[in-house]
Design a protein around this motif. Sequence first.
Motif, short mmCIF file in Angstrom:
data_model
loop_
_atom_site.label_atom_id
_atom_site.label_comp_id
_atom_site.label_asym_id
_atom_site.label_seq_id
_atom_site.Cartn_x
_atom_site.Cartn_y
_atom_site.Cartn_z
N ILE A 115 -4.35 3.53 1.32
CA ILE A 115 -4.37 4.16 -0.01
C ILE A 115 -5.80 4.50 -0.42
N GLU A 116 -6.72 3.55 -0.19
CA GLU A 116 -8.13 3.83 -0.50
C GLU A 116 -8.65 4.96 0.37
N GLY A 117 -8.18 5.02 1.62
CA GLY A 117 -8.63 6.08 2.51
C GLY A 117 -8.17 7.45 2.07
N LYS A 118 -6.98 7.51 1.47
CA LYS A 118 -6.48 8.82 1.04
C LYS A 118 -7.09 9.25 -0.30
N PHE A 119 -7.08 8.35 -1.29
CA PHE A 119 -7.48 8.74 -2.64
C PHE A 119 -8.96 8.50 -2.94
N LYS A 120 -9.61 7.67 -2.15
CA LYS A 120 -11.06 7.43 -2.24
C LYS A 120 -11.48 7.12 -3.68
N GLU A 121 -12.40 7.94 -4.21
CA GLU A 121 -12.94 7.70 -5.56
C GLU A 121 -12.01 8.18 -6.66
N ASN A 122 -10.86 8.75 -6.29
CA ASN A 122 -9.96 9.33 -7.28
C ASN A 122 -8.80 8.41 -7.64
N ILE A 123 -9.01 7.10 -7.53
CA ILE A 123 -8.03 6.12 -8.02
C ILE A 123 -8.49 5.67 -9.40
N MET A 124 -7.65 5.91 -10.41
CA MET A 124 -7.98 5.51 -11.79
C MET A 124 -6.89 4.59 -12.32
N PHE A 125 -7.29 3.41 -12.78
CA PHE A 125 -6.37 2.38 -13.24
C PHE A 125 -6.56 2.23 -14.75
N VAL A 126 -5.57 2.66 -15.54
CA VAL A 126 -5.71 2.71 -16.99
C VAL A 126 -4.74 1.74 -17.65
N CYS B 10 6.95 -10.75 -13.86
CA CYS B 10 7.44 -10.62 -12.48
C CYS B 10 6.36 -10.19 -11.50
N GLY B 11 5.20 -9.75 -11.98
CA GLY B 11 4.11 -9.39 -11.07
C GLY B 11 3.94 -7.90 -10.85
N LYS B 12 4.33 -7.07 -11.82
CA LYS B 12 4.19 -5.61 -11.66
C LYS B 12 2.73 -5.22 -11.49
N THR B 13 1.88 -5.72 -12.37
CA THR B 13 0.47 -5.34 -12.31
C THR B 13 -0.18 -5.88 -11.04
N THR B 14 0.18 -7.11 -10.65
CA THR B 14 -0.36 -7.68 -9.41
C THR B 14 0.01 -6.81 -8.22
N LEU B 15 1.25 -6.34 -8.18
CA LEU B 15 1.71 -5.48 -7.09
C LEU B 15 0.88 -4.21 -7.00
N ILE B 16 0.62 -3.57 -8.14
CA ILE B 16 -0.10 -2.29 -8.12
C ILE B 16 -1.58 -2.51 -7.81
N LYS B 17 -2.15 -3.61 -8.27
CA LYS B 17 -3.54 -3.91 -7.90
C LYS B 17 -3.65 -4.03 -6.39
N LYS B 18 -2.71 -4.75 -5.80
CA LYS B 18 -2.71 -4.93 -4.35
C LYS B 18 -2.54 -3.59 -3.65
N LEU B 19 -1.70 -2.73 -4.19
CA LEU B 19 -1.46 -1.41 -3.60
C LEU B 19 -2.71 -0.55 -3.65
#
Length: 830
Positions: free
Chosen positions: A222-233, A207-216
């Motif tokens: 989101i990048e402005g708030k979390f900056k270098e502290n976004i970790m995708f596991v 259904c595109g769950k991973t695609t949705l979160i990549k886009k998010l």
Amino acid sequence: MGIDFAGAAVGTAFSEVFTAVKTVVKTIRAFGSELKKIESTLRKIEPIIKEWDEYNKRLDRSPEETVPIKNLFVGGKRLVEKCSRIHPLNFCKKYTHSKDLTQFDAAVLREFQIYLPLVNVITGKQTLAEMEDFREEVNEQFKQLVHLVQAKGGPLQSRLRSSVNLAAPEAPDFIVGLEMKASLRELKERLLEEGVSVIVVTAPPGCGKTTLIKKLCHDTDIEGKFKENIMFVPVSKKPNLTDIVQKMIQHKGGFEVPVIETEDEAVQYLQQLLNEIGQTPVLLVLDDVWTEWENVLEKFVFKKIKDYKIVVTSRYEFPRYRPVHRLNPLTHSEALELFRKSVTVDDKSIDAPDDELLDEMVKHCRQLPLVITVVAKSLRGKDYIFWKRKFREWSEGHSLFDSDTDILACLKKSLDYMDGDPWLKERFMDLGSFPEDSKIPATALIDIWVELYKLDFDGVRAMTDLHELVSRNLADLVVTRRDSSDDQESYSGHYAQQHDLLRELAIMECNKGEIGERQRLILELNGNKFPDWWSEQKQQPLGARLVSISTDKTFSTPWPNLELPKAEALVLNFQNDMQSKTYALPEFIEKANQLKTLIVTNYSFFPAELRNFHVIGSNLTRIRLQRVTVPFLGMGNLRLRSLKKISFFMCDISQTSTSNDAKISDAMPNLVELDIDYCNDLVTLPDGICEIKPLKKLSITNCHNFSALPKQIGQSASLEVVRLNCCTSVSQLPESIGNLQELISLNISDCLNLSTLPNQIGQLVNLKRMNVRGCSSLSELPRSIVNLRNLRKVVCDKGKEVMWEPLKSSLYSLNIITSEEEANLDWLRD
């Protein structure tokens, strides 16, 4: 503390660089040690700066006299700001800027040794004594810093090979559906709220769950708030908490990665990490979590972290976690839009053979994006009769999806006809040989496909087939090194990846028929549990040509016998146990007389010692080893007379030989290609390499302690390609390189310490391509360079093209390409 010297040029410049350093050192880990030293130095000279204007007034000094120190601070600020924008895993940039920071610190200390006598005269005896103490400390620090610069950034280099990147993968530019767009807005609002929360995003597969979160994750806010502290596991079906925590620690950089043996230890280290970085918002994405891991999820939750968000994607709902965000399939109109876009070729609109037929096709796909794209791409360019026939075939049996099995059945039917080329389906099924959620090196696929399907040695046809699978949405292609200037046959930066559902389909197809008659044997072993048929088979031989065996950390039983008389490719995937830290090759390899390709990959965080190497047979033509400890220099005792290619990736290979008489040239006399990548313990190659007469490709890349090619390299008369990119300790090329009359491509990009080219380079009369991008120390060319009459392409940094431009007057076909592109390191996720 804040410092403000309004109106004082030096004071203002000092204040700005000091503020920049203190800000960056709190938020960026990549240059932590260097910035902390600079911060310490600036704090020590701060008292001097405070009185700077007063000193100048008393001595009636001209403002021009302070220009050098002011410019030093201004340049320091620019350098620090530049460092803050560098990706923490961009090795070469980190290396050069680490040295620049160290040299800036040394320059500040050096300048203030000049000004100390002036300060001593003005400030009296007490200050004089204090400054003398400071002078001694400055002298000692200065010596240490100079030594560090001369050591070529050793501490940084020790971390380069095993770095891990958990940054969010790239998201597609195009997404379909109001549901998806509304989900993006809703999830974004939740993530921008303060506090700690766990958000579960759930939907059926495809259904595109991973695609949705990549886009998010790539949303600007989101990048402005979390900056270098976004970790995708990526979690997968068999997650390992200790490995995940180790990867998170290393991803952040600036921390020594510990050996973690238990889950309790992993939780403690995870909490320490989050406490360390949790002064700023943290976003952790756990992608594709299975229901068996529900109890482990709570170990990632720490409510005392100030602003910490966890997003979980899963096929399942987890009742104890709220809120749950359900992602629904597309509406019929949205599904039609996606179908039309997927079946379109080269952005040209298509006329559906029949609107009614198109509607039925979309209904049959049940509005699932993955199914729609796979089915649509299998119909590209076909006529009405073909569409009608395929729909009739697909409609047999289930018309709607009531389970994952129904979805797989529909996807399977899209495989049954591959434009008359059954080999594409074969290649698709081969992808199931690698673990779930792993990035599959294209070079590993090439090694398998070249031997299984008798393709061309260089892998061009194999890569064409991989691209065809990608075009049909049966796999994704991740390119981590986009340097098109290298020779066209280098695919070390290409990785394939499969959606979990497609991997299940591949394995389902492989598992048809009786065990003994299958062309592929894919085994995933849990602990020491072997399938019943293995023990029941006794000595009965199996007919598989491709065999893949995956083991987890609890595997310890000696390998039972397995007869594989027809096996041509063997893929071994394993995770080493922290107690033994070894992995033994199965004894049955020795009797697999048809075996041509061996792929051994350690998916654990630390390398494992590879044992039983003696079982490797003389018929092997290709070997690829990843994250293992193996004595390459001691392989002279082996007899691999058929071996044509051997690859080491992230291995420890520099153990010394146990026999003075054993030569690599005796062990593998017919070797055509040697590929060594990210093997940081490699310092030099044995001279015996130069005695391997058929050797055509020598690739040593990202080996930061590798210092020089053998002086006898000119004896390798068959060499056509030499790659040394990102070998930062190489300072010169041997003079004998001029004897390589067959050399076509020379890549020395990012050899940061290479300051000159040998004059003999002009003897490379067949050289067509050179890549010198990132060779920052290279400031002039030897005169003999004009003799390279076949040189067609040179790649260099912007600003360096002036060295090469004069050659165009004699080399009329020369094309000079300037490049500033930086590497994408997403492949390190695995």
